[in-house]
Design an enzyme around this catalytic site. Structure first.
Site, PDB file in Angstrom:
ATOM      1  N   HIS A  26       0.815  -1.218   0.000  1.00 14.95           N
ATOM      2  CA  HIS A  26       0.000   0.000   0.000  1.00 14.95           C
ATOM      3  C   HIS A  26       0.848   1.268   0.000  1.00 14.95           C
ATOM      4  CE1 HIS A  26       0.842  -0.045   4.366  1.00 14.95           C
ATOM      5  NE2 HIS A  26       0.504   1.240   4.360  1.00 14.95           N
ATOM      6  N   HIS A  46       3.987  10.070  12.091  1.00 15.50           N
ATOM      7  CA  HIS A  46       3.254   8.987  12.738  1.00 15.50           C
ATOM      8  C   HIS A  46       4.226   8.092  13.495  1.00 15.50           C
ATOM      9  CE1 HIS A  46       4.164   7.479   8.676  1.00 15.50           C
ATOM     10  NE2 HIS A  46       3.852   6.246   9.005  1.00 15.50           N
TER      11      HIS A  46
END
Length: 309
Positions: free
Chosen positions: A120, A183
């Site tokens: 992804h 993140h």
């Protein structure tokens, strides 16, 4: 010769495809709406090929032999993790070989793949931005050493831009950078004392059964979704976007790995893809978008070197 039409850089998250927002004001909806605007702007520029720069999340590359950079030249196959596209993807083989040969001539010894699996980290942004335009996939290790240094990424990007501008490919080339922004992820370094047991074994030996490794890992990732208090450093993310809008990535690179991880988390190492793309195109971002989405555990940013309506 080819024409370099610009850069699109954007964040990715498993939850953008796995848990898309159902309402216009739900977390992530603003990012996806901005991504659709970018897609329309890209379509107006009619790219004939796209160089997609993104990371791998232990679906193709493992610590039995971890390359800093790997270039796909013939086949690319989507792994299909987290509801991203699975199966064959179109590859611009002629352009890919020009990239390989040109970068080798510039002193960059990239690993080479005739059949590259991409997850992804490449596929999500590719599908959001362009869809089925033939690609040249360039995977950058952003998990743990061997992390290419940020100055080295800028050097690679500059060389890539020269190669693309001089390539005999008779068409328009778009660069897409996929990754970041801030993140915080569980550690991915086998030397970390908290990385133990089956998880450590899978990081090193996962190539033997990548599907089984992914099946065991995905529930742990899914369990991270939906937390409105997950750490995201929106102030740093906006600073990062401003630096690229000013055409000045040097302060970003000057942070070094520890400084970057302190400000943007372990997942922040993915901004290397943005640095490569920005240096390749050699133009500042003229449009940016941003949404902090702690429910997706990520600061979701976008930037382009051309206007977006």
């Amino acid at each position: 010769m080819s024409e370099l039409v610009g850069l699109v850089a954007l964040s990715h998250s498993p939850f953008a495809t796995m848990m898309p927002p159902s309402e216009v004001d739900a977390p992530g909806a603003a990012f996806l709406a901005a991504a659709e605007r970018v897609r329309r702007a890209v379509a107006a520029r009619r790219p004939d090929a796209v160089v997609v720069i993104g990371p791998d999340h232990f679906h193709a590359n493992f610590y039995d032999a971890m390359p800093p950079f790997v270039l796909g030249v013939e086949e690319a196959v989507g792994f299909g993790d987290f509801a991203s596209r699975e199966g064959p993807l179109p590859v611009a083989g002629e352009l890919a070989w020009s990239v390989r040969d040109g970068l080798a001539g510039a002193g960059f010894d990239l690993s080479l793949s005739y059949s590259l699996t991409v997850d992804h980290g490449v596929v999500q942004s590719y599908d959001m931005v362009v869809g089925d335009v033939p690609m040249v996939p360039l995977v950058v290790n952003t998990a743990a050493p061997p992390l290419p240094s940020m100055p080295r990424c800028l050097e690679l990007g500059e060389a890539l831009g020269k190669v693309l501008r001089s390539a005999p490919f008779p068409g328009r080339v778009l660069v897409v950078a996929s990754g970041g922004l801030s993140h915080w992820l569980p550690p991915n370094d086998p030397r970390d004392p908290t990385v133990v047991g089956e998880r450590r074994v899978a990081m090193i030996h996962g190539r033997k059964d990548a599907r089984a490794f992914a099946a065991a890992r995905e529930p742990r990732v899914r369990a991270m979704a939906g937390d409105p208090n997950a750490p995201v450093n929106a102030d740093w993310d906006r600073w990062f976007l401003k630096q690229l809008a000013a055409g000045d990535p040097a302060p970003i690179a000057a942070l070094g790995d520890i400084g970057l991880e302190t400000q943007a988390g372990s997942g922040g190492h993915e901004i290397r893809t943005w640095l490569i793309g920005a240096a390749a195109v050699g133009r500042p971002l003229v449009w940016t978008g941003y949404e902090a989405v702690p429910e997706w555990i990520t600061g979701m940013g976008l930037g382009t070197t051309f206007p977006v309506d």
